[in-house]
Design an enzyme around this catalytic site. Structure first.
Site, PDB file in Angstrom:
ATOM      1  CG  ASP A 156      -0.336  -0.614   2.449  1.00  0.00           C
ATOM      2  OD1 ASP A 156       0.903  -0.675   2.522  1.00  0.00           O
ATOM      3  OD2 ASP A 156      -1.084  -1.017   3.346  1.00  0.00           O
ATOM      4  CD  GLU A 183      -4.284   3.519   6.963  1.00  0.00           C
ATOM      5  OE1 GLU A 183      -5.344   3.331   7.592  1.00  0.00           O
ATOM      6  OE2 GLU A 183      -3.204   2.980   7.272  1.00  0.00           O
TER       7      GLU A 183
HETATM    8  C1  LIG Z   1      -3.602  -1.827   9.077  1.00  0.00           C
HETATM    9  C2  LIG Z   1      -4.552  -0.732   9.345  1.00  0.00           C
HETATM   10  O1  LIG Z   1      -4.362   0.027  10.284  1.00  0.00           O
HETATM   11  N1  LIG Z   1      -5.593  -0.610   8.511  1.00  0.00           N
HETATM   12  C3  LIG Z   1      -6.678   0.302   8.713  1.00  0.00           C
HETATM   13  C4  LIG Z   1      -7.716   0.112   7.633  1.00  0.00           C
HETATM   14  C5  LIG Z   1      -8.822   1.150   7.668  1.00  0.00           C
HETATM   15  C6  LIG Z   1     -10.112   0.684   7.103  1.00  0.00           C
HETATM   16  C7  LIG Z   1     -11.196   1.725   7.078  1.00  0.00           C
HETATM   17  N2  LIG Z   1     -10.815   3.004   6.590  1.00  0.00           N
HETATM   18  C8  LIG Z   1     -11.826   1.867   8.462  1.00  0.00           C
HETATM   19  O2  LIG Z   1     -11.435   2.767   9.204  1.00  0.00           O
HETATM   20  O3  LIG Z   1     -12.724   1.093   8.780  1.00  0.00           O
HETATM   21  C9  LIG Z   1      -7.291   0.091  10.093  1.00  0.00           C
HETATM   22  O4  LIG Z   1      -7.786   1.075  10.669  1.00  0.00           O
HETATM   23  O5  LIG Z   1      -7.307  -1.041  10.623  1.00  0.00           O
END
Ligand SMILES: CC(=O)N[C@@H](CCC[C@H](N)C(=O)O)C(=O)O
EC number: 3.5.1.47
Length: 380
Positions: A74, A133
């Site tokens: 990413d 993100e």
């Molecule tokens: C690995 C990581 O931190 N990923 C994010 C992915 C975000 C998904 C989406 N925007 C949400 O907030 O639901 C995480 O917050 O886990």
């Protein structure tokens, strides 16, 4: 792969350059240019590059290919003001690589560099994916013509783990990360003068009640043997200290291990919102934003990955538990067998912290490990 000081220096320099230019999802213009510039310096004989939106896809043709192996990174940053006071801090005010995507990209570039000089037996495809993100780049890139023409037969990705020591790799077969759904709720009522609360419906009070009510969902409506999270990360309301707010907005995220629990939580949120409308004589509007499916590691490939890691002496392998983090890499794994793993970077401050400070010694360890692992996958 043996220790190479010049490689280590190149990786650190690239990571620091990328760390200074974090950009939000689908705005990764400088990041894309940086990636393309590094790729241009690689031998081009069997390397092919395509762009997709703000992302980049790279294919390295194998010597005698019978399959294609994918590796995804990413590339986006977060809306965070960096507080590390490092000499290579973010140059973009209010943006930070606080989830390690600068390290993820650097490692992927190190792999491309290696395999562009050492042609692999099988084809390799590297995906530099925007907007992990949010709002999510995996789904649209998977559907793109560019990806479909180079679609790999198996696929890998890593995520930095601040709590693990450098030199440690961790993963597990099956579910690694949760299903996610974003959550945005707007509240609208009658605002007015701070001194006349009886003539208004205060949306600061309504939204505050709602945030508290949400806490009961996981505690009271989800089985204690299941796992779920409802987090509100942002609250916005009002205009001035002596005006009763007519609008409020809360923003959060829902995490579950099953789609059934996700459905149940959403139904409960909608029920509570209806009750709040009656109690506070207001209107509520719910928007679930984007959602990601769980990250589910293929059992057979993960077992081979684990046995490779356990026998790779510079690495300490750890079997980990699942986590309630989300990752749109889950969409790749829905279509293509593969896995995601954690890479230890030993930071006192965790993911999404303004003080995240990953140890750069992890970069060459990851490149060396993944070069050897991918070579083991491409030689058969
Ligand atoms: C690995 C990581 O931190 N990923 C994010 C992915 C975000 C998904 C989406 N925007 C949400 O907030 O639901 C995480 O917050 O886990």
């Amino acid at each position: 792969m043996s220790y190479d000081k010049a490689l280590e220096e190149r990786l650190v320099a690239r990571r620091r350059a990328l760390h200074q230019i974090p950009e939000l999802g689908f705005q990764e213009f400088k990041t894309q240019q940086f990636i393309l510039q590094v790729l241009e310096k690689c031998p081009q004989k069997f390397l092919h590059t395509q762009t997709w939106e703000t992302g980049v896809l790279v294919k390295i043709n194998g010597i005698d290919p019978s399959k294609t192996i994918g590796y995804r990174t990413d590339i986006d940053g977060l809306p965070i003001v960096e507080e590390t006071s490092s000499p290579f801090s973010s140059q973009h005010e209010g943006r930070m690589h606080a989830c390690g995507h600068d390290l993820h990209m650097t490692i992927a570039l190190g792999l491309v560099e290696h395999f562009s000089r050492n042609q692999p037996a099988q084809n390799l495809v590297f995906i530099f994916q925007p907007a992990e993100e949010g709002p999510g780049g995996a789904k649209p890139i998977l559907a793109s013509e560019e990806f479909r023409t180079w679609k790999p037969d198996e696929i890998y990705a890593l995520h930095i783990a601040p709590e693990l020591p450098v030199g440690t790799i961790a993963t597990k077969p099956g579910i690694l990360f949760a299903n996610t759904s974003e959550l945005f709720i707007d509240f609208k009522g009658k605002g007015g003068h701070a001194a006349y609360p009886h003539k208004t419906e205060d949306m600061v009070v309504a939204a505050s009640h709602f945030v508290t009510q949400l806490q009961s969902i996981v505690a009271r409506n989800i089985s204690p043997l299941d796992s779920a999270v409802v987090t509100i990360g942002k609250v916005e309301a009002g205009t001035k200290q002596n005006i009763i707010a007519e609008n409020a907005r809360i923003e959060g995220t829902i995490r579950t291990l099953s789609l059934e629990s996700m459905k149940d939580i959403k139904a409960r949120i909608e029920g509570l919102a209806k009750g709040l409308e009656v109690a506070f004589r207001c209107e509520t509007t719910i928007d679930y934003g984007s959602n990601y499916c769980q990250v589910y590691n293929d059992h057979t490939l993960t077992d081979s990955f684990i046995s490779f890691a356990e026998n790779y002496s510079p690495i300490t392998f750890k079997r980990c538990d699942k986590a309630m983090t989300g990752e749109d890499f889950g969409y790749f794994l829905e279509e293509i067998p593969g896995l995601m793993f954690w890479l230890g970077v030993n930071s006192e401050h965790g993911l999404h912290s303004s003080k995240l400070n990953a140890d750069e010694a992890s970069l060459s360890i990851a490149v060396n490990y993944m070069v050897d692992f991918l070579e083991s996958r491409t030689s058969n």
